[in-house]
Scaffold this motif. Structure first.
Motif, short mmCIF file in Angstrom:
data_model
loop_
_atom_site.label_atom_id
_atom_site.label_comp_id
_atom_site.label_asym_id
_atom_site.label_seq_id
_atom_site.Cartn_x
_atom_site.Cartn_y
_atom_site.Cartn_z
N VAL A 636 0.76 -1.03 -0.05
CA VAL A 636 -0.11 -0.05 0.06
C VAL A 636 0.96 1.28 -0.14
O VAL A 636 1.68 1.49 0.68
CB VAL A 636 -0.88 -0.07 1.23
N PRO A 637 0.57 2.38 -1.02
CA PRO A 637 1.29 3.44 -0.71
C PRO A 637 1.19 4.10 0.57
O PRO A 637 0.14 4.17 1.21
CB PRO A 637 0.63 4.38 -1.86
N ALA A 638 2.34 4.75 1.26
CA ALA A 638 2.25 5.13 2.34
C ALA A 638 3.33 6.44 2.55
O ALA A 638 4.18 6.63 3.22
CB ALA A 638 2.79 4.02 3.37
N PRO A 639 2.89 7.43 1.77
CA PRO A 639 3.80 9.09 1.75
C PRO A 639 3.57 9.21 3.15
O PRO A 639 2.39 9.06 3.76
CB PRO A 639 3.00 9.70 0.65
N GLN A 642 -0.07 9.98 4.87
CA GLN A 642 -0.96 9.11 4.35
C GLN A 642 -0.64 7.85 4.84
O GLN A 642 -0.51 6.66 4.09
CB GLN A 642 -1.24 8.98 2.92
N PRO A 643 -0.43 7.25 6.15
CA PRO A 643 -0.32 5.90 6.69
C PRO A 643 -1.42 5.04 6.32
O PRO A 643 -2.66 5.46 6.38
CB PRO A 643 -0.39 6.08 8.35
N PRO A 644 -1.04 3.87 6.10
CA PRO A 644 -2.37 2.86 5.81
C PRO A 644 -3.16 2.77 6.90
O PRO A 644 -3.06 2.28 8.09
CB PRO A 644 -1.53 1.77 5.37
N VAL A 645 -4.46 3.33 6.65
CA VAL A 645 -5.45 3.18 7.77
C VAL A 645 -6.87 2.69 6.68
O VAL A 645 -7.11 3.34 5.84
CB VAL A 645 -5.66 4.35 8.36
N PHE A 646 -7.41 1.54 7.38
CA PHE A 646 -8.63 1.10 6.67
C PHE A 646 -9.77 1.02 7.65
O PHE A 646 -9.69 0.71 8.75
CB PHE A 646 -8.33 -0.36 6.10
#
Length: 666
Positions: A636-639, A642-646
């Motif tokens: 998952v892109p994580a610049p 924008q940490p991966p949160v779902f």
């Protein structure tokens, strides 16, 4: 199958709740015993503990009785085991024997968790974990130069098993849990996959057995056993607590956070009682009275903040510096631990200043500190919370008022410290409103301490002492009854040129926003390190994520209810809700925030993406893009930002989660 011992050839089996717990055979005995000869060295909360046991006995003969088993060696009784209502008692019967080695049955591929708050490894398989509260160390990795240097300068490097909060409890993927009641030094040893070995430095102890149909029920049972925390108050979860230790300038700097748009719920000034400069960095003056010069008119300032919906938090610990005013009062009242060879106060070097250790085995001392310090000096002037620091430093050669062995009392000390804090809060009718947070613990601390904090992480991304350890700590502590955990946003320990980077500060904000409490810290060397108000960009970053944290308050309030009713932690390992997938058993770098949010913080320096496991059945919806992902493993892109949160699109809180992207952009 009944809970009982049964004869099996030349040995015996013990079953509990349909599970094989002990399997004793002549060729693989369940118990060994010895006489211990310990040596203990302490330096500033770091311990070196060794043993030279003698006269080891491995009794192989057994006699199964109506309510237990007698183990014999050479036809002479050596130890007795008995099971009553899920409590397995073990008693050594030979004079002078005080080392129990008990081996529990292990199934192939059985995963083990527990051990209190473990910072390096969530699954304990393949390693041994001493149960002894101490400083966790700086670096905690013997392969690094920093750890080796800290070892050379004061046994302070630590290792993977060092922790402020050990607890002799383990859970297994058979949904079985074992807790033993001994408070002495002990070891959980899972190096042999064929057994779960326990070493206890005592001639007797009791092992409590728990078994349930699923991990949620097992965690709930342990939470009920140790005591559930009250729900966190609205103010604690409704915004960020800004940590500043700059005297009256702290109030001025706080206005900068507010002007930048931060959602602020509290101002935490740990230097409220004054400071002293040491080679370690800026330390506090350990005399728990407000410094009237550094913080003039503090009660009035606290009241003015509270009128704006902002609480004031402070700091205390269970030691008093010899150059403070309270030290003299405590000495006159007999409130300190004493030397074994005289009536002199036992002094501990805390790093260029000496302190007396308050003797909390005395009810009068507990009452004095709860009323005089925490009550009058803190709660009565409007302080709404504090870091209740330390608790790990009880030396093993002090004389205690109740006559107890300090080797037995050492692990109990954090629980007594938590009890004193809870007593003070209750005395003012503030339980559930005033919040103290602790790093030290042991079995039973859950019943007193409303909030854990993960201790003194290094200001970096290192595997064993950096940002990622706070996730492991929260997950492991949560399984043994601690619903709420958080960390020093930005990290704490900065030594030997190791300083904060902008990237670390930003990533820590992303992580802290998805913890029940978001609190920043200036660290041990604030002048050498970046602070969140060091630049407009960092201030804007903190403000954004504080708003995310505040936005989630209605959801966190629901999680608090689940903690109270079911004993479930707020931050949960993936397997807690998906127990049928063994691949999830060892995951320690992402977590479920309740059942409906999945958080995969970025904890590797320079990472622009990361692998994320989405469990169960899909879809999972990405919080920032709105894209749906199927269950499975995804890169998952994580610049930064924008940490991966779902989230689960079918969640009752889906509209709240869908609003997170707008909050972050606003």
């Amino acid at each position: 199958m009944q809970d009982r011992f049964t004869q099996h050839g030349d040995g015996f089996d013990l079953h509990f709740a349909g599970r094989l717990v002990l399997a004793h055979r002549a060729e693989s005995p369940a118990l060994a015993m010895a006489r211990g000869a310990p040596s203990v060295e302490m330096y500033r909360g770091n311990f070196r503990i060794e043993d030279a046991p003698t006269d080891r006995i491995v009794p192989t003969e057994c006699q199964v009785e109506a309510d237990g088993v007698m183990l014999l060696e050479g036809g002479i009784p050596a130890a007795r085991l008995a099971l009553v209502d899920g409590r397995l008692s073990v008693e050594l019967l030979r004079d002078g024997y005080d080392r129990i080695h008990l081996s529990f049955h292990a199934e192939p591929d059985e995963t083990v968790w527990g051990g209190g708050e473990q910072m390096s490894y969530f699954a304990l398989n393949g390693r041994a974990f001493p149960m002894w509260t101490s400083e966790p160390g700086v670096g905690r990795d013997k392969s690094t130069a920093l750890t080796r240097l800290m070892d050379e300068t004061g046994m302070a490097g630590g290792d993977y098993w060092n922790t402020n909060y050990p607890q002799p409890t383990f859970l297994t993927s058979r949904w079985l849990a074992v807790h033993f009641t001994a408070e002495c030094y002990s070891v959980l040893d899972f190096t042999d996959p064929s057994r779960h070995a326990v070493e206890v430095w005592s001639p007797r102890t009791v092992f409590e057995l728990y078994a349930e149909d699923c991990p949620q029920e097992l965690v709930g049972a342990l939470s009920a056993r140790f005591g559930r925390q009250p729900p966190l108050p609205d103010w604690a979860i409704g915004g960020a607590i800004v940590g500043l230790k700059d005297g009256l300038r702290s109030f001025e700097r706080l206005e900068g956070f507010i002007k930048a748009g931060a959602a602020v719920s509290g101002l935490w000034c740990e230097d409220w009682a004054g400071i002293r400069e040491t080679s370690f960095g800026r330390r506090l003056f350990w005399d728990w009275r407000r410094d009237r010069q550094r913080y003039a008119d503090l009660p009035e300032r606290i009241a003015a903040l509270e009128a704006r919906g902002i609480r004031f938090l402070a700091y205390a610990n269970p030691y008093l510096a010899v150059d403070g005013i309270l030290y003299e009062e405590a000495a006159e009242g007999g409130h300190f631990c004493l030397r074994q060879d005289s009536d002199e106060v036992y002094l501990v070097d805390f790093g260029e200043f000496d302190c007396g250790v308050l003797d909390f085995t005395r009810p009068e001392t507990r009452d004095w500190f709860a009323e005089k310090v925490l009550g009058r000096e803190m709660l009565d002037i409007g302080i709404s919370g504090w870091m209740a620091d330390f608790g790990e430093y009880l030396p093993t050669d002090v004389r205690l008022a109740d006559g107890s062995d300090p080797m037995e009392a050492h692990n109990r000390w954090p629980v007594l410290w938590a009890e004193v804090n809870a007593q003070a809060v209750a005395s003012r009718g503030k339980t559930g409103d005033a919040v103290f947070f602790m790093r030290a613990g042991y079995s039973g601390v859950q019943g007193y301490c409303p909030l854990l904090w993960a201790g003194d992480q290094s200001v970096d991304f290192t595997r064993h002492d950096g940002i990622g350890t706070v996730i492991t700590g929260a997950l492991s502590a949560g399984l043994v009854g601690n619903a709420y955990s958080h960390s020093d946003c930005g990290g704490y320990t900065s030594l030997h040129g190791n300083v904060r980077t902008v990237e670390l500060m930003e990533r820590w904000c992303e992580l802290s926003a998805f913890a029940p409490v978001m609190r920043s810290h200036e660290g041990n060397r604030p002048d050498d390190n970046l602070q969140y108000d060091s630049s407009a960009d960092l201030l804007a970053c903190f403000a954004r994520w504080s708003r995310v944290h505040a936005h989630l308050a209605p959801y966190v309030r629901q999680l608090c209810s689940e903690a109270t009713d079911q004993g479930l932690p707020v931050q949960r390992p993936l397997f807690l809700h998906y127990p049928d997938d063994p691949a999830l058993f060892t995951v320690q770098d992402q977590y479920l925030y309740g059942a409906d949010l999945l958080v995969a913080p970025v904890i590797e320096e320079g990472a622009k993406s990361r692998s994320v496991i989405l469990p169960g059945e899909g879809p999972w919806r990405h919080c920032w893009t709105g894209a749906d992902y199927p269950a499975g493993i995804h890169e998952v892109p994580a610049p930064i930002g924008q940490p991966p949160v779902f989230y689960r699109p079918d969640s009752a809180f889906a509209p709240l989660f869908a609003g997170l992207a707008g909050v972050l952009e606003g």
